[in-house]
Design an enzyme around this catalytic site. Structure first.
Site, PDB file in Angstrom:
ATOM      1  N   SER A   1      -1.786   0.878  14.952  1.00 50.12           N
ATOM      2  CA  SER A   1      -2.383   2.192  15.239  1.00 50.12           C
ATOM      3  C   SER A   1      -2.529   2.337  16.752  1.00 50.12           C
ATOM      4  CB  SER A   1      -3.769   2.278  14.592  1.00 50.12           C
ATOM      5  OG  SER A   1      -4.492   3.386  15.107  1.00 50.12           O
TER       6      SER A   1
ATOM      7  N   LYS B   1      -6.530  -3.729  14.481  1.00 51.50           N
ATOM      8  CA  LYS B   1      -5.191  -3.264  14.891  1.00 51.50           C
ATOM      9  C   LYS B   1      -4.759  -3.926  16.201  1.00 51.50           C
ATOM     10  CE  LYS B   1      -4.503  -0.431  11.384  1.00 51.50           C
ATOM     11  NZ  LYS B   1      -3.454  -0.688  10.373  1.00 51.50           N
TER      12      LYS B   1
ATOM     13  N   ILE C   1      -1.832  11.164  11.889  1.00 52.84           N
ATOM     14  CA  ILE C   1      -0.898  11.536  10.825  1.00 52.84           C
ATOM     15  C   ILE C   1      -1.741  12.050   9.667  1.00 52.84           C
ATOM     16  CG2 ILE C   1       0.984  10.717   9.342  1.00 52.84           C
ATOM     17  CD1 ILE C   1       1.531  10.198  12.384  1.00 52.84           C
TER      18      ILE C   1
ATOM     19  N   GLY D   1       0.832  -1.209   0.000  1.00 53.56           N
ATOM     20  CA  GLY D   1       0.000   0.000   0.000  1.00 53.56           C
ATOM     21  C   GLY D   1       0.860   1.250   0.000  1.00 53.56           C
ATOM     22  N   ALA D   2       1.905   1.243  -0.836  1.00 57.90           N
ATOM     23  CA  ALA D   2       2.929   2.302  -0.730  1.00 57.90           C
ATOM     24  C   ALA D   2       2.844   3.355  -1.826  1.00 57.90           C
ATOM     25  CB  ALA D   2       4.312   1.674  -0.717  1.00 57.90           C
TER      26      ALA D   2
ATOM     27  N   ASP E   1      -2.843  -7.246  -4.077  1.00 58.46           N
ATOM     28  CA  ASP E   1      -3.972  -7.004  -3.181  1.00 58.46           C
ATOM     29  C   ASP E   1      -3.702  -7.838  -1.937  1.00 58.46           C
ATOM     30  OD1 ASP E   1      -6.349  -7.121  -1.749  1.00 58.46           O
ATOM     31  OD2 ASP E   1      -7.599  -7.189  -3.554  1.00 58.46           O
TER      32      ASP E   1
ATOM     33  N   ALA F   1     -10.382  -3.441  16.434  1.00 56.38           N
ATOM     34  CA  ALA F   1     -10.194  -4.892  16.594  1.00 56.38           C
ATOM     35  C   ALA F   1      -9.092  -5.385  15.669  1.00 56.38           C
ATOM     36  CB  ALA F   1     -11.505  -5.627  16.308  1.00 56.38           C
TER      37      ALA F   1
ATOM     38  N   ASN G   1       1.953  -2.367   5.446  1.00 54.58           N
ATOM     39  CA  ASN G   1       1.396  -1.031   5.708  1.00 54.58           C
ATOM     40  C   ASN G   1      -0.036  -0.859   5.247  1.00 54.58           C
ATOM     41  OD1 ASN G   1       1.561   2.104   5.881  1.00 54.58           O
ATOM     42  ND2 ASN G   1       1.073   1.673   3.727  1.00 54.58           N
TER      43      ASN G   1
ATOM     44  N   TYR H   1     -11.969  -1.406  12.965  1.00 55.82           N
ATOM     45  CA  TYR H   1     -10.594  -0.900  12.836  1.00 55.82           C
ATOM     46  C   TYR H   1      -9.784  -1.210  14.093  1.00 55.82           C
ATOM     47  CZ  TYR H   1      -6.825   2.373  11.631  1.00 55.82           C
ATOM     48  OH  TYR H   1      -5.600   2.931  11.330  1.00 55.82           O
TER      49      TYR H   1
HETATM   50  P1  NAD Z   1      -3.642   5.799   2.918  1.00 52.36           P
HETATM   51  O1  NAD Z   1      -5.084   5.597   2.615  1.00 52.36           O
HETATM   52  O2  NAD Z   1      -2.911   6.913   2.256  1.00 52.36           O
HETATM   53  O3  NAD Z   1      -2.801   4.460   2.647  1.00 52.36           O
HETATM   54  C1  NAD Z   1      -3.336   3.175   2.725  1.00 52.36           C
HETATM   55  C2  NAD Z   1      -2.866   2.413   1.507  1.00 52.36           C
HETATM   56  O4  NAD Z   1      -3.313   1.044   1.582  1.00 52.36           O
HETATM   57  C3  NAD Z   1      -3.432   3.012   0.211  1.00 52.36           C
HETATM   58  O5  NAD Z   1      -2.378   3.179  -0.731  1.00 52.36           O
HETATM   59  C4  NAD Z   1      -4.413   1.936  -0.261  1.00 52.36           C
HETATM   60  O6  NAD Z   1      -4.551   1.891  -1.656  1.00 52.36           O
HETATM   61  C5  NAD Z   1      -3.751   0.678   0.296  1.00 52.36           C
HETATM   62  N1  NAD Z   1      -4.663  -0.471   0.357  1.00 52.36           N
HETATM   63  C6  NAD Z   1      -5.932  -0.490   0.857  1.00 52.36           C
HETATM   64  N2  NAD Z   1      -6.462  -1.719   0.682  1.00 52.36           N
HETATM   65  C7  NAD Z   1      -5.494  -2.480   0.077  1.00 52.36           C
HETATM   66  C8  NAD Z   1      -5.437  -3.818  -0.362  1.00 52.36           C
HETATM   67  N3  NAD Z   1      -6.483  -4.673  -0.247  1.00 52.36           N
HETATM   68  N4  NAD Z   1      -4.271  -4.264  -0.923  1.00 52.36           N
HETATM   69  C9  NAD Z   1      -3.234  -3.431  -1.073  1.00 52.36           C
HETATM   70  N5  NAD Z   1      -3.236  -2.136  -0.707  1.00 52.36           N
HETATM   71  C10 NAD Z   1      -4.368  -1.683  -0.138  1.00 52.36           C
HETATM   72  O7  NAD Z   1      -3.593   5.922   4.504  1.00 52.36           O
HETATM   73  P2  NAD Z   1      -2.375   6.003   5.526  1.00 52.36           P
HETATM   74  O8  NAD Z   1      -2.793   6.917   6.579  1.00 52.36           O
HETATM   75  O9  NAD Z   1      -1.082   6.226   4.817  1.00 52.36           O
HETATM   76  O10 NAD Z   1      -2.403   4.521   6.144  1.00 52.36           O
HETATM   77  C11 NAD Z   1      -1.283   3.627   6.106  1.00 52.36           C
HETATM   78  C12 NAD Z   1      -1.341   2.719   7.319  1.00 52.36           C
HETATM   79  O11 NAD Z   1      -1.171   3.502   8.507  1.00 52.36           O
HETATM   80  C13 NAD Z   1      -2.663   1.975   7.499  1.00 52.36           C
HETATM   81  O12 NAD Z   1      -2.415   0.646   7.946  1.00 52.36           O
HETATM   82  C14 NAD Z   1      -3.358   2.768   8.584  1.00 52.36           C
HETATM   83  O13 NAD Z   1      -4.302   1.996   9.303  1.00 52.36           O
HETATM   84  C15 NAD Z   1      -2.176   3.158   9.429  1.00 52.36           C
HETATM   85  N6  NAD Z   1      -2.411   4.314  10.325  1.00 52.36           N
HETATM   86  C16 NAD Z   1      -2.643   5.555   9.828  1.00 52.36           C
HETATM   87  C17 NAD Z   1      -2.831   6.617  10.709  1.00 52.36           C
HETATM   88  C18 NAD Z   1      -3.062   8.030  10.245  1.00 52.36           C
HETATM   89  O14 NAD Z   1      -3.319   8.906  11.100  1.00 52.36           O
HETATM   90  N7  NAD Z   1      -2.989   8.333   8.965  1.00 52.36           N
HETATM   91  C19 NAD Z   1      -2.789   6.397  12.080  1.00 52.36           C
HETATM   92  C20 NAD Z   1      -2.562   5.101  12.553  1.00 52.36           C
HETATM   93  C21 NAD Z   1      -2.361   4.065  11.661  1.00 52.36           C
END
Ligand code: NAD
Length: 259
Positions: free
Chosen positions: A144, A161, A190, A14-15, A64, A159, A91, A157
């Site tokens: 998270s 994490k 973030i 998911g990068a 995926d 559950a 991620n 969510y």
């Molecule tokens: P984001 O939506 O920018 O990134 C999430 C990525 O995961 C996206 O690129 C999306 O396309 C990808 N994704 C979703 N379903 C997928 C699948 N089935 N297969 C492959 N890729 C898939 O959001 P983010 O904030 O960068 O989140 C990244 C991670 O950080 C997540 O695990 C999120 O739960 C965690 N997180 C984020 C925050 C925050 O405040 N942003 C806080 C705590 C944890």
């Protein structure tokens, strides 16, 4: 920037956006070969092309994380390109919110599939490869702060994490004999696409986040990435740990300042 990760290969799921993209940039800047994965091949390839690498190279791979075969294929494609795998960052994640008493079973399943099963499939595929290589490795699961505490309307969510946290500890114990370190990074608030969506909801404001966070601000994707870099560089005795990159959010007994 140093090149401490040169000759090492990392996959980040998911990068193509957000925190994952910042982690890919951080590891590439430190010399790693990086496989950027995304559900859409074109997005993965664009993100890889945008990455400035130092000694390493970047490729985009479609995957995926909810599909175990797709995840295995992601590791195989990375090995075909770079020959080995040293670092796996699980991620990819989603958040679907809603009152628990009305929560749609399909939404529940989707969150668990991506956030928890996806982390297991990624860890399993990476762990198998690292065990065969025989010289250790680093797996970092993106959790998270919500894996530790309860918040309204986040049953699935939170559950998922919480599950990631204990999966991390379990894999750390199981694969310690292979010198595979398994840790989690648990970000606080973030600013990314995920939180931009949430900001439009009632009861969640920019001011809430700043007041509730002892450092008084949002974190940045890069600040999460630098913590991941610490974990994957090695030279430490840390495994089975949940590292909170949250500006003090979990440490803070809310209300203790009269707020
Ligand atoms: P984001 O939506 O920018 O990134 C999430 C990525 O995961 C996206 O690129 C999306 O396309 C990808 N994704 C979703 N379903 C997928 C699948 N089935 N297969 C492959 N890729 C898939 O959001 P983010 O904030 O960068 O989140 C990244 C991670 O950080 C997540 O695990 C999120 O739960 C965690 N997180 C984020 C925050 C925050 O405040 N942003 C806080 C705590 C944890």
């Amino acid at each position: 920037m140093s090149e401490e990760l040169s000759d090492r290969t990392a996959i980040i799921t998911g990068a193509s956006s957000g925190i994952g993209n910042a982690i890919a940039a951080e590891l590439a800047a430190d010399g790693a070969n990086v496989a950027i994965t995304s559900r859409a091949k074109a997005r993965a390839q664009e993100a890889a092309a945008d990455l400035e690498t130092t000694s390493g190279r970047a490729i985009g791979v479609q995957a995926d994380v909810t599909d175990p075969d797709s995840v295995t294929g992601m590791v195989e494609a990375t090995i075909a390109e770079f020959g080995r795998l040293d670092i796996m960052v699980n991620n990819a994640g989603i958040n679907i919110r809603g009152p628990a008493e009305e929560f749609d079973p399909g939404d529940w399943q989707e969150v668990i599939d991506v956030n928890l099963s996806g982390v297991f499939y990624g860890s399993k595929a990476a762990g198998r490869q690292m065990i065969v290589q025989g010289d250790g490795g680093h797996i970092v699961n993106v959790s998270s702060i919500m894996g530790e505490v309860g918040l309204h309307e986040r049953a699935a969510y939170s559950a998922s994490k919480g599950g990631v946290n204990n999966l991390t500890r379990t894999l750390a114990v199981e694969w310690a004999e292979h010198d595979i370190h398994v840790n989690a990074i648990a970000p606080g608030y973030i600013r990314t696409e995920m939180t931009e969506d949430a900001l439009s909801d009632v009861g969640f404001t920019d001011e809430n986040v700043r007041n509730r966070t002892p450092l008084g601000r949002w974190g940045t994707p890069r600040e999460v990435a630098t913590s991941v870099r610490f974990l994957v560089r090695g030279g430490h005795f840390v495994t089975g740990e949940i590292l909170h990159a949250d500006g003090g959010w979990l440490a803070f007994a809310w209300g203790s300042r009269g707020g």
